[in-house]
Every structure is written in C-alpha cells, then in structure tokens.
Design a protein around this motif. Structure first.
Motif, PDB file in Angstrom:
ATOM      1  N   LYS A   2      10.202  -2.817 -21.624  1.00  0.00           N
ATOM      2  CA  LYS A   2       9.531  -1.600 -22.073  1.00  0.00           C
ATOM      3  C   LYS A   2      10.125  -0.344 -21.450  1.00  0.00           C
ATOM      4  N   ALA A   3      10.356  -0.367 -20.143  1.00  0.00           N
ATOM      5  CA  ALA A   3      10.867   0.834 -19.472  1.00  0.00           C
ATOM      6  C   ALA A   3      12.248   1.211 -19.992  1.00  0.00           C
ATOM      7  N   THR A   4      13.095   0.203 -20.213  1.00  0.00           N
ATOM      8  CA  THR A   4      14.437   0.478 -20.727  1.00  0.00           C
ATOM      9  C   THR A   4      14.370   0.971 -22.164  1.00  0.00           C
ATOM     10  N   ALA A   5      13.479   0.382 -22.956  1.00  0.00           N
ATOM     11  CA  ALA A   5      13.325   0.821 -24.348  1.00  0.00           C
ATOM     12  C   ALA A   5      12.880   2.282 -24.410  1.00  0.00           C
ATOM     13  N   GLU A   6      11.956   2.650 -23.555  1.00  0.00           N
ATOM     14  CA  GLU A   6      11.489   4.040 -23.538  1.00  0.00           C
ATOM     15  C   GLU A   6      12.615   4.984 -23.126  1.00  0.00           C
ATOM     16  N   ASP A  64      17.862   2.568 -31.895  1.00  0.00           N
ATOM     17  CA  ASP A  64      16.534   2.555 -31.310  1.00  0.00           C
ATOM     18  C   ASP A  64      16.410   1.314 -30.441  1.00  0.00           C
ATOM     19  N   ALA A  65      15.326   1.249 -29.688  1.00  0.00           N
ATOM     20  CA  ALA A  65      15.102   0.116 -28.795  1.00  0.00           C
ATOM     21  C   ALA A  65      13.635  -0.267 -28.852  1.00  0.00           C
ATOM     22  N   MET A  66      13.364  -1.549 -28.652  1.00  0.00           N
ATOM     23  CA  MET A  66      11.981  -2.010 -28.664  1.00  0.00           C
ATOM     24  C   MET A  66      11.836  -3.285 -27.850  1.00  0.00           C
ATOM     25  N   VAL A  67      10.602  -3.591 -27.522  1.00  0.00           N
ATOM     26  CA  VAL A  67      10.306  -4.813 -26.776  1.00  0.00           C
ATOM     27  C   VAL A  67      10.258  -5.984 -27.755  1.00  0.00           C
ATOM     28  N   PRO A  68      10.419  -7.216 -27.260  1.00  0.00           N
ATOM     29  CA  PRO A  68      10.542  -8.369 -28.161  1.00  0.00           C
ATOM     30  C   PRO A  68       9.400  -8.552 -29.148  1.00  0.00           C
ATOM     31  N   ASP A  69       8.159  -8.334 -28.722  1.00  0.00           N
ATOM     32  CA  ASP A  69       7.045  -8.654 -29.621  1.00  0.00           C
ATOM     33  C   ASP A  69       6.858  -7.637 -30.746  1.00  0.00           C
ATOM     34  N   LYS A  70       7.641  -6.564 -30.745  1.00  0.00           N
ATOM     35  CA  LYS A  70       7.555  -5.567 -31.814  1.00  0.00           C
ATOM     36  C   LYS A  70       8.606  -5.777 -32.907  1.00  0.00           C
ATOM     37  N   VAL A  71       9.492  -6.737 -32.715  1.00  0.00           N
ATOM     38  CA  VAL A  71      10.638  -6.900 -33.611  1.00  0.00           C
ATOM     39  C   VAL A  71      10.270  -7.707 -34.854  1.00  0.00           C
ATOM     40  N   ARG A  72      10.737  -7.237 -36.006  1.00  0.00           N
ATOM     41  CA  ARG A  72      10.634  -7.970 -37.269  1.00  0.00           C
ATOM     42  C   ARG A  72      12.047  -8.405 -37.665  1.00  0.00           C
ATOM     43  N   PRO A  73      12.446  -9.619 -37.334  1.00  0.00           N
ATOM     44  CA  PRO A  73      13.837 -10.047 -37.543  1.00  0.00           C
ATOM     45  C   PRO A  73      14.291  -9.986 -38.995  1.00  0.00           C
ATOM     46  N   GLU A  74      13.367 -10.183 -39.920  1.00  0.00           N
ATOM     47  CA  GLU A  74      13.747 -10.219 -41.334  1.00  0.00           C
ATOM     48  C   GLU A  74      14.278  -8.880 -41.834  1.00  0.00           C
ATOM     49  N   ALA A  75      14.116  -7.826 -41.045  1.00  0.00           N
ATOM     50  CA  ALA A  75      14.583  -6.499 -41.453  1.00  0.00           C
ATOM     51  C   ALA A  75      16.064  -6.272 -41.142  1.00  0.00           C
ATOM     52  N   ALA A  84      31.929  -5.392 -18.478  1.00  0.00           N
ATOM     53  CA  ALA A  84      31.201  -4.130 -18.401  1.00  0.00           C
ATOM     54  C   ALA A  84      30.014  -4.311 -17.467  1.00  0.00           C
ATOM     55  N   PHE A  85      29.586  -3.218 -16.861  1.00  0.00           N
ATOM     56  CA  PHE A  85      28.506  -3.327 -15.884  1.00  0.00           C
ATOM     57  C   PHE A  85      27.770  -1.997 -15.776  1.00  0.00           C
ATOM     58  N   ARG A  86      26.559  -2.098 -15.301  1.00  0.00           N
ATOM     59  CA  ARG A  86      25.785  -0.899 -15.022  1.00  0.00           C
ATOM     60  C   ARG A  86      26.197  -0.340 -13.664  1.00  0.00           C
ATOM     61  N   LEU A  87      26.275   0.962 -13.579  1.00  0.00           N
ATOM     62  CA  LEU A  87      26.649   1.615 -12.328  1.00  0.00           C
ATOM     63  C   LEU A  87      25.413   1.784 -11.446  1.00  0.00           C
ATOM     64  N   PRO A  88      25.539   1.551 -10.152  1.00  0.00           N
ATOM     65  CA  PRO A  88      24.364   1.612  -9.270  1.00  0.00           C
ATOM     66  C   PRO A  88      23.721   2.988  -9.192  1.00  0.00           C
ATOM     67  N   ASP A  89      24.503   4.037  -9.453  1.00  0.00           N
ATOM     68  CA  ASP A  89      23.959   5.391  -9.339  1.00  0.00           C
ATOM     69  C   ASP A  89      23.632   6.008 -10.699  1.00  0.00           C
ATOM     70  N   ALA A  90      23.613   5.170 -11.755  1.00  0.00           N
ATOM     71  CA  ALA A  90      23.345   5.680 -13.103  1.00  0.00           C
ATOM     72  C   ALA A  90      22.074   5.044 -13.656  1.00  0.00           C
ATOM     73  N   ASP A  91      21.531   5.663 -14.696  1.00  0.00           N
ATOM     74  CA  ASP A  91      20.334   5.120 -15.338  1.00  0.00           C
ATOM     75  C   ASP A  91      20.654   3.825 -16.083  1.00  0.00           C
ATOM     76  N   ALA A  92      19.601   3.116 -16.472  1.00  0.00           N
ATOM     77  CA  ALA A  92      19.753   1.815 -17.123  1.00  0.00           C
ATOM     78  C   ALA A  92      20.298   1.913 -18.542  1.00  0.00           C
ATOM     79  N   ASN A  93      20.437   3.116 -19.061  1.00  0.00           N
ATOM     80  CA  ASN A  93      21.004   3.283 -20.405  1.00  0.00           C
ATOM     81  C   ASN A  93      22.501   3.578 -20.371  1.00  0.00           C
TER      82      ASN A  93
END
Length: 350
Positions: free
Chosen positions: A33-37, A69-80, A162-171
């Motif tokens: 959720k936090a990453t999606a937001e 866009d981003a969303m949490v797993p329980d909000k996903v409609r795979p058929e779309a 590829a990797f996330r940088l320790p001093d950068a945001d999760a996006n």
C-alpha cells in the motif's frame, strides 16, 4: 497497439515496466500500500546509463508515452489486462494476498511472463520428460500455482541488474547492468505475437537519437532462461558460507577447477533437458565477467540477514540432476550449505 500490462512487483518490475511505458503501453504495478501510494502520487523513476554516457539518466513515468498506476493485490482485476509479468521473488508469491491474486490470474487465463530466476511450477510442467511432482520441496508454496494452464506461463531470464538506492525513495530504481530480458515462448501463437510486438516497440525507442539499453528478446526455445542456472550455482549460491558470505568473484575464483566442474555439469544438465549446446555461455566468459562481481549475491545477503525463505534454484537443479542421473557432489555441497543456513535462520526465528 497499446497494451495493458500488469506487473507483480514494483521494484525490479519497474524496469521492464518503464520500457513498456516508453513504448506507449499502459502499466499497473502491484505492490504494498505505501509503495502504491508513493507511485500513484509521484510516479516511478528508473535510472539507466546510455551507451557512451558517463552518467545515468532518470526516466520518469510521468514523462513517458504510456500511463502508470499502482495498486495492492486485492484491488486487481486480472481480466482487464493483456499480459501479466511476475516480477517478485518466489517466496513473495506465498503471501496470502499475492497467492489469491495468482489464483484470480489463473482463472482469467491471462498469459503470464515470469521474471523469476526460479521457474514457476506450471512452466516446468511444459518441459518434456520432467517429473515435476518430485520438485515441490523447492518452492515456498505451490498453492497459488495449481490452477495455471502451463501453456499460459512463460519464463524470462532476469539478466539486467537493478537495485533500489539506499538514499532514494521506493519508487526509484538504479540499473547497474543494462543487459536484455530473454523470454521463452508461450504455447499459443497469439501470445507469442504479443511478445514480438512488445519486443519491436522497445527496440524502436530512441532518446535524442540514441538507443536505450535493456531490450526484450523473444526466443523460440523453452530453455533459453535456463542458461543462467550454471552461473547461479557456480557463483551466486556459493557466496553462501557456513558462516557469513563472500563476493561472487571469490566464490568463482577461489577454487577455479571446482567452479568449472559445477558450471559444466549444470550446463550439461540444461542441454540434457533440451537446450542446444551453443545456447550456453562458455565458462571462460562467465569467469571473466565474475572478476567484476565484487559483492555477495542477493541470495547470500538475504540469508546473512536472517531470511527464512529464498529462491531455491540450487535445490531445483540438484533434484532435476538426481532425477536424470546427473548428480554432482560439488552441487550437493552447495545445496547442503544453503539448506543448513536457512534452517539456522528458521531456528533463530522460532
């Protein structure tokens, strides 16, 4: 034609997602959720170094042709969606919300391209002559995979680093090694046409007249992603020590003959499964590349950090080799060390 692509995993998945966005496709990242937001509020940023340039360029989703866009797993409609990309590590698919999403994806019969080093069990069911019932111990959980039609699951070698940088945001994602994704085929022609369409779109991307590294390569062989197994067993998993860990360079070069033995035996195994000999990277080329790999593998770092589950390609290779009468004591030793360290982490957490 613009495609709708669902990517499970917003860290490594954002790399291929960014290439899809640059080609004009629409991407949904599945994450916490936090990453999606964060992504929905600020977008994503992937930093890639173009050829002959000294600095990485930031490619921000909001500046690209497609929408994100981003969303949490329980909000996903795979058929779309037209395609699902599985860009989490194998243990993550055992969590309840992700497992339930996998089941919905299977029911929707959307083609799935896995970026895991660990092949999903439905993909292994496509390999002729392989007795997959004996491979269950390699997986954290098989519950989410049981309903998949094997022909709808393909595998893509996650070669780019590829990797996330320790001093950068999760996006934010930093690309260290901009190699290509190598995808095996689906069973149906229509799904392979999607891969080829995506490949062509990514190939056509130019920035100020320059190509952008990290391409998608669609292959005709089921065994192309397995070429990485020899590297993983020779280097990555041998970073794991009885106590502590070591860099990949040391794992490969401290005992070069044992490394050569493991590498060749795993390559021979992949050929036995059905790969062509010329599809395997020569040991000398891998050993030379390993000279620059000065950090322990992600598997070793995870175990050293207390992880109770990691992707067990090492165990998978051992069990397949045993099944085909191609066991190797040196591989068995690697597997035993990894298994022992994980067992220790489980005891410590109990």
């Amino acid at each position: 034609m613009s495609r709708r692509i669902l990517i499970l995993g917003a860290s490594y998945g954002s790399l291929l997602g960014t290439k899809f966005l640059m080609a004009g496709h629409n991407v949904t990242l599945v994450c916490r959720k936090a990453t999606a937001e964060l992504i929905n509020g600020k977008g994503s940023e992937v930093r890639i170094k173009l050829r002959d340039e000294d600095l990485h360029r930031p490619f921000r989703s909001r500046d690209l042709a497609g929408t994100l866009d981003a969303m949490v797993p329980d909000k996903v409609r795979p058929e779309a969606y037209d395609l699902v990309v599985l860009a989490m590590s194998e243990p993550q698919f055992a969590s309840t919300d992700v497992r339930m999403l996998l089941m919905r994806i299977a029911q929707a019969r959307v083609p799935c391209l896995s970026l895991m080093n660990m092949p999903p069990m439905p993909y292994l069911n496509r390999i002729p002559g392989l007795e997959t019932d004996h491979l269950a111990a390699c997986y954290t959980s098989l519950d989410g995979w049981r309903e998949f039609e094997p022909g709808l699951v393909s595998l893509c070698s996650p070669d780019p680093q590829a990797f996330r940088l320790p001093d950068a945001d999760a996006n934010v994602l930093h690309v260290g090694l901009p190699t290509n994704f190598k995808a095996a085929p689906f069973e149906a022609l229509e799904h392979n046409e999607i891969l080829k369409e995506l490949e062509a779109g990514i190939d056509a991307i130019r920035v100020e007249g320059k190509e952008v590294p990290v391409k998608l390569r669609a292959h005709d062989s089921l065994f192309v992603p397995f070429a990485k197994w020899a590297m993983l067993l020779t280097g990555n998993y041998r970073c794991v020590q009885e106590t502590g860990m070591r860099p990949i360079k040391e794992a490969v070069h401290d005992d070069i003959e044992t490394s050569r033995n493991i590498y060749q035996s795993v390559s021979d195994l992949v050929v036995k499964l059905g790969a062509t000999p010329d599809s395997q990277v020569p040991f000398e080329k891998y050993a030379m590349a390993a000279e620059s790999l000065l950090k322990p593998s992600s598997a070793a770092r995870a175990i050293d950090g207390g992880a109770q589950h990691i992707e067990r390609v090492d165990l998978l290779v051992k069990l397949i080799a045993d099944q085909l009468g191609m066991g190797n004591p040196a591989v068995d030793e690697v597997v035993a060390t990894v298994t022992s360290r994980i067992a220790g982490n489980l005891r410590a957490a109990a």
